[in-house]
Design an enzyme around this catalytic site. Structure first.
Site, PDB file in Angstrom:
ATOM      1  CG  ASP A  36      11.938  25.016  31.570  1.00  0.00           C
ATOM      2  OD1 ASP A  36      12.769  25.189  30.660  1.00  0.00           O
ATOM      3  OD2 ASP A  36      12.261  24.891  32.764  1.00  0.00           O
ATOM      4  CG  ASP A  72      16.786  26.344  30.225  1.00  0.00           C
ATOM      5  OD1 ASP A  72      15.571  26.073  30.224  1.00  0.00           O
ATOM      6  OD2 ASP A  72      17.423  26.580  31.262  1.00  0.00           O
TER       7      ASP A  72
END
Ligand SMILES: *[C@@H]1O[C@H](CO)[C@@H](O)[C@H](O)[C@H]1NC(C)=O
Ligand SMILES: *[C@@H]1O[C@H](CO)[C@@H](O)[C@H](O)[C@H]1NC(C)=O
Ligand SMILES: *[C@@H]1O[C@H](CO)[C@@H](O)[C@H](O)[C@H]1NC(C)=O
Ligand SMILES: *[C@@H]1O[C@H](CO)[C@@H](O)[C@H](O)[C@H]1NC(C)=O
Length: 520
Positions: free
Chosen positions: A407, A218
């Site tokens: 992201d 992430d």
């Protein structure tokens, strides 16, 4: 059976993915945002009918607890939601998930006593508000270990305009992981694909003796955690995952400090520990990270195909207030620069060539002539670049002065409402669902592009069609991969995998720079 799986998967997908309003809260000095409040905000990622049923389920649970009676079974709760889904105007999946696992967390607690209270409060609150989501231990309708076997029906890459791919549909229905092939560079790990390009997962070794843990990679958060051996979730255990603790690792040391992280959907709280970890053969001994003693069902459910998260934003965002693994690797001299590079793959391509590389870039994965490096404009620790222009089929949409947080932990693209409307106005056949989401033809051939550092990066039209509204009509209407929501400022986009599948993406902590390049 197939029917049930399909709906359950959609349901879980909706529950797992977040609230578009769940943009990571800035670490403003002295401010603690209690995510409890956010739970009660209007959320636009779940269809109102389903949300209504979740409220009903929650009410039933509360009432049962208050009166000391037995709550309806998980099966009954699930059935309620399934029934409710039939009532939706356009059926299950009509409003889809926006982004996943993006932090909206509060500032790290300043002292331990607070840490416990805040963490417990948040997790308890979220659990109480957990709606129709299931227990994690009793949920057994999807199979975590399922490896998508869509290959058998695959006819290779679906050409743009052909509609939603059968491969993606199978993965959407079954969830699970599609394993990556062997990485092509050193200091690299394969990135397995979760479901239909919903997330990207690598396997690292933790503890003594070392055991494999699957971690969601992430770039939009900065904490590493896995479940603790004594992890609990809504009164049950934390599901069929791999856990870390003193019983399984002789090198495990609990520091006695606590942490909590709240993501766009889900929260974890637990202890900060040290233990040995190994990433692509690089040994980080006594690394500091977290074990979650409490997880919301977003992480504990048996359908969740990973054991924890590896946050790879900058450690200024870390709730654990510790270095990220890539920063630790660089500090230890195991890699020369704190660079993390992502090649995330598209399931429909059936290449399974996803890869994360630490300390450099894998030049075999991209066209070096297109490598574009630009400044990180975010001061909190996210990876955010200035967007030069946004275009559809080459026509500039006039959206200037935009920035984009890149992201990997977010599935879709979330744009400010007026921007999302402007983009969809340029996609023939698109429609607003009036709640921040859009539908587009599954067969769209419109090419949306974003430019960074003077280079235009196009989004494959297949990626714009995130999920079919009707699973039996793959050339009909699809949910758009671009949704709208309040992110940060009126000019700030959150750009996830829908875009990142189309580029090689690299971040450099030391230089505070981001690079993108076109894939080969
Ligand atoms: C869970 O799934 C497994 C494998 O499909 C099955 O054998 C088992 O009975 C299921 N458990 C429950 C409680 O449904
Ligand atoms: C999950 O699915 C895989 C592949 O179909 C199967 O081999 C495995 O037994 C299943 N596991 C459970 C617990 O159902
Ligand atoms: C759970 O495990 C953590 C980490 O080892 C430990 O600090 C905590 O005391 C344990 N909690 C209980 C209730 O055993
Ligand atoms: C969750 O699972 C645990 C362990 O199986 C069980 O004791 C508990 O009753 C379950 N909770 C709910 C709400 O189903």
């Amino acid at each position: 059976m197939q029917f049930t799986l399909s709906f359950t998967t959609l349901l879980l997908a909706s529950l797992l993915v977040l609230n578009v309003q769940a943009l990571p809260v800035r670490r403003d000095a002295g401010m603690i945002t209690l995510p409890l409040k956010r739970i009660h905000q209007a959320r636009d990622d779940i269809h109102p009918q389903m949300l209504l049923q979740q409220h009903i389920n929650r009410g039933q649970r509360r009432l049962a607890r208050m009166t000391g009676r037995q709550a309806p079974s998980e099966e009954q709760f699930q059935a309620n939601i399934h029934n409710r889904m039939f009532l939706m105007p356009s059926g299950p999946g009509s409003h889809t998930p926006s982004k996943r696992y993006n932090r909206q967390g509060s500032k790290a607690p300043t002292n331990q006593a607070d840490a416990g209270g805040i963490a417990a409060g948040i997790v308890a609150g979220i659990n109480a508000a957990g709606g129709g989501s299931s227990n994690g231990t009793t949920t057994n309708t999807t199979n975590t270990t399922t490896t998508t076997t869509a290959t058998t029906t695959a006819t290779g890459a679906t050409p743009s305009g052909a509609g939603f791919s059968q491969v993606d549909l199978t993965a959407l229905e079954n969830g699970g992981l599609t394993p990556a092939g062997n990485p092509s560079a050193s200091n690299s790990l394969g990135l397995d694909i979760e479901a239909n390009d919903v997330g990207y997962i690598a396997t690292v070794q933790m503890g003594t003796p070392p055991r494999d843990f699957k971690l969601l990679m992430d770039s939009g958060s900065a904490d590493l955690w896995v479940g603790a051996e004594n992890c609990t979730s809504q009164g049950g255990n934390c599901g069929p995952h791999t856990f870390l603790g003193p019983a399984s690792s002789s090198s495990f040391v609990d520091t006695g400090k606590q942490f909590q992280v709240t993501y766009g959907s889900g929260a974890v709280a637990g202890d900060i520990v040290t233990d040995d970890i190994s990433i692509a053969g690089l040994a980080l001994n006594t690394h500091t990270f977290g074990v979650a003693t409490q997880e919301t069902v977003d992480f504990s459910a048996s359908s969740v195909p990973f054991d924890g998260l590896m946050g790879l934003a900058q450690s200024t965002l870390s709730q654990q207030q510790t270095l990220t693994p890539v920063e630790s690797l660089a500090k230890a001299g195991l890699i020369t620069e704190a660079i993390t590079s992502f090649k995330i793959s598209r399931l429909a391509d059936q290449k399974n060539d996803g890869e994360i590389t630490f300390g450099g870039l894998d030049t075999t994965k991209f066209d070096q002539a297109t490598l574009t490096t630009f400044a990180n404009v975010n001061t909190q620790g996210f990876w955010e670049g200035a967007v030069g222009s946004i275009a559809a089929d080459g026509t500039d949409l006039g959206l200037t002065g935009r920035t984009a947080i890149l992201d990997t932990g977010t599935t879709l693209i979330i744009a400010p409402a007026t921007d999302a409307a402007a983009v969809h106005a340029a996609i023939p056949g698109s429609q607003s669902d009036g709640q921040g989401g859009f539908t587009i033809p599954c067969t769209t051939t419109t090419v949306v592009s974003l430019s960074f550092g003077g280079t235009v990066f196009t989004i494959d039209p297949r990626d714009l069609a995130f999920a079919p509204v009707n699973n039996n009509d793959l050339t009909g209407t699809c949910v758009s991969g671009i949704s709208s929501g309040q992110i940060g400022g009126a000019t700030e986009w959150l750009v996830g995998d829908v875009f990142l599948k189309n580029a090689y993406f690299s971040t450099d902590v030391g230089k505070n720079q981001i690079s993108l390049a076109k894939l080969v």
